[in-house]
Structure formats: C-alpha cells, structure tokens
Motif scaffolding. Sequence first.
Motif: not given
Length: 342
Positions: A33-53
Amino acid sequence: MSNNQSRRPRKGVMQPTLSDVAKEAGVSAITVSRVLNAPEQVRPATRARIESAIDKVGYVRNMLAGSLASASSRVIAAIVPSLSNVVFIEVINGLQSEFERHGYQILLGNTDYDLERECQLVRTFLGWSPSALVITGLRHSDACQRILQQWEGPIVEIMELGDAIGFNVGLDHTEAGRCMARHLVQRGYRRIIYVAAQIERDYRAELRYRGHREVLQAAGLEAPLLDMDQLGQFETGARALDQVLARHPNTDAIHFANDDLASGALLHANRQGIRVPEDIAIAGFNGLPIGQHVTPRLTTIVSPREVIGQMAAREVIARLEGEQTLYSSHDVGFTLSVGEST
C-alpha cells in the motif's frame, strides 16, 4: 510481445488482490500500500520487487473508494494507437455513436503505438472500474496480457482477427496484403517494393507485408521491403519515393502500407514530373478520402473503420445487457478499390 502467448478462459477468474501482491513480493500488505500511495518512502530495491510482483500477478488498483467501488459505471474505456490518424478517429466515431445511444460515455486513451504505454493506460483505466474495455489489436506486453486476462469485464479487441481475450472485430490484414499484391502482379508489375513506416510498431502493416511477400514469392518475384524511420505522413511518403528510385531504380510498382504514405508519394511524383502509373505504379491501404481526391486516384484497400467501431460497441452493449452472443470474432472484410494509380 505476447501475441503467441496462450489466452486462458477468463470466466470465474478472481481479480488479484493487494494481499496477492504482498505474498508474491514477500512483504506486508502495508508495504505494498505504501508503494502505491507514497513510493518515495519505500527503499528502491523493495519498491522494484513490489512493482515486479504487481506486473506478475496482474494487479489493478481500484481507484474508487468505499461504496463507489461497487457502483455501476456508465463509462467505457477505449484505447487506440493514434488520435491524429483519421483511421482511428472514424473507429472512435463508430464507438461513440453506439455507446451514447445506450447512455455510455468513452474514456479515451492513445498509445502512440507503444505497448508499454498501452499497459500503463490499461492499468489506469481499469482502476477506475469502467463497464467495458475496447482495445486496439491483439498484441500486448506480457504484463498487459495478464491484467486483461484477470479483468472480469467485457473486452473487445479491434482492427484485426485472431485469438482474442474476449471478442474481436476486424479484418484479415495478411489477406489484405495478398489481395493488393495479386492485383499488382495481375496488372503485369514485376519489380514491386513494399514501403512501411516503423513496421515493428505498426505490426498490422507487417502482417500485410507477409501476405504481399507470399504472393510475390509464389510468382517467382522478389519482395523487397523499405521501412521508413517515421510513422506514415505525407512527407514520409515523398521521401520514400525518392529512396525507392535511388536504391531500386528499376521498380515499377510501390505497395505502401497506408494511404498517407501513398498519397504523399503520389503528390511528390506529380511535382517531380514522374508519371503514375506509366513510370511507377502506387498503391495504398485504408481507403482514406485523400486517395480519392489526388490525381490519379489512388488504388487502395478500403477498410470499414466506422463499422468496426459500431460492431465493437454493439457487442459490448449486448454483453453488458446479458444477451447471448454467438461468436468470439467478427470479420468485417475489406474491398479492393482500383483507381488510376496502378
């Protein structure tokens, strides 16, 4: 591209949830949810993994909150490759006339022949819960394919025929290419070149080239291809004529991928004192009005563009109203219009 990817039945498929994304990425639903609403608050590696998922499971974020999420939408999303090309304007007119008669409005998107942009539009539009989706073509990126297969609403793919996700309305582009090539061969032309513009992006032009090539090779003729670096405009057609005459001076006929290119070449030939068809024959595709107002009149394949839009819209309305549909595909056909340019 995933045009060869198996298209699974869509009935009974559950929409992927935020929890499905979290499970695939190995994180909490809160992190997704944080990646969807405030992606800048998530580490790039985690964000990339979630976006891939998100891509892998085909998740689409629902943009309508609370009780609105279950509300019946009177909007139908339509995605086309171009809003400057009269071909797709006529398709949109056909869609709009039918949808408005039934109280629906169009949410319109333009991909500019870019499959990644198409995927972004699909994800965004479906997030607003339209009643149905009309999308151009049968080729989509893998991520887009997964989203479309998971979505439960009516989908109509237009402009061509083949293995569709839902229903498709269009014409056989390979056969259209064969038809024009047969016409040119029957007229006695033997040194024929096919001219396209960014054929990898405009892949329906590539389907027509396949049909063109089949006919020429069966007649024992070569089937050279000239692929211009800009999408089909009049000036691109003029440049193409110059290049054909410079590289293939013995060419006696040019089969252009569309009427814009062909008309541009024909107008340029007139300016240069090149006689059409005496010095070189010119043919196109689409049956645009411009081709019937140039001199000589353009030989072309006429595609029933507004009919495609109307039939797609009628099919969508029928499915939304729960009517029984008999076909998964409808061939609108095409017509060879012989002008004086060949």
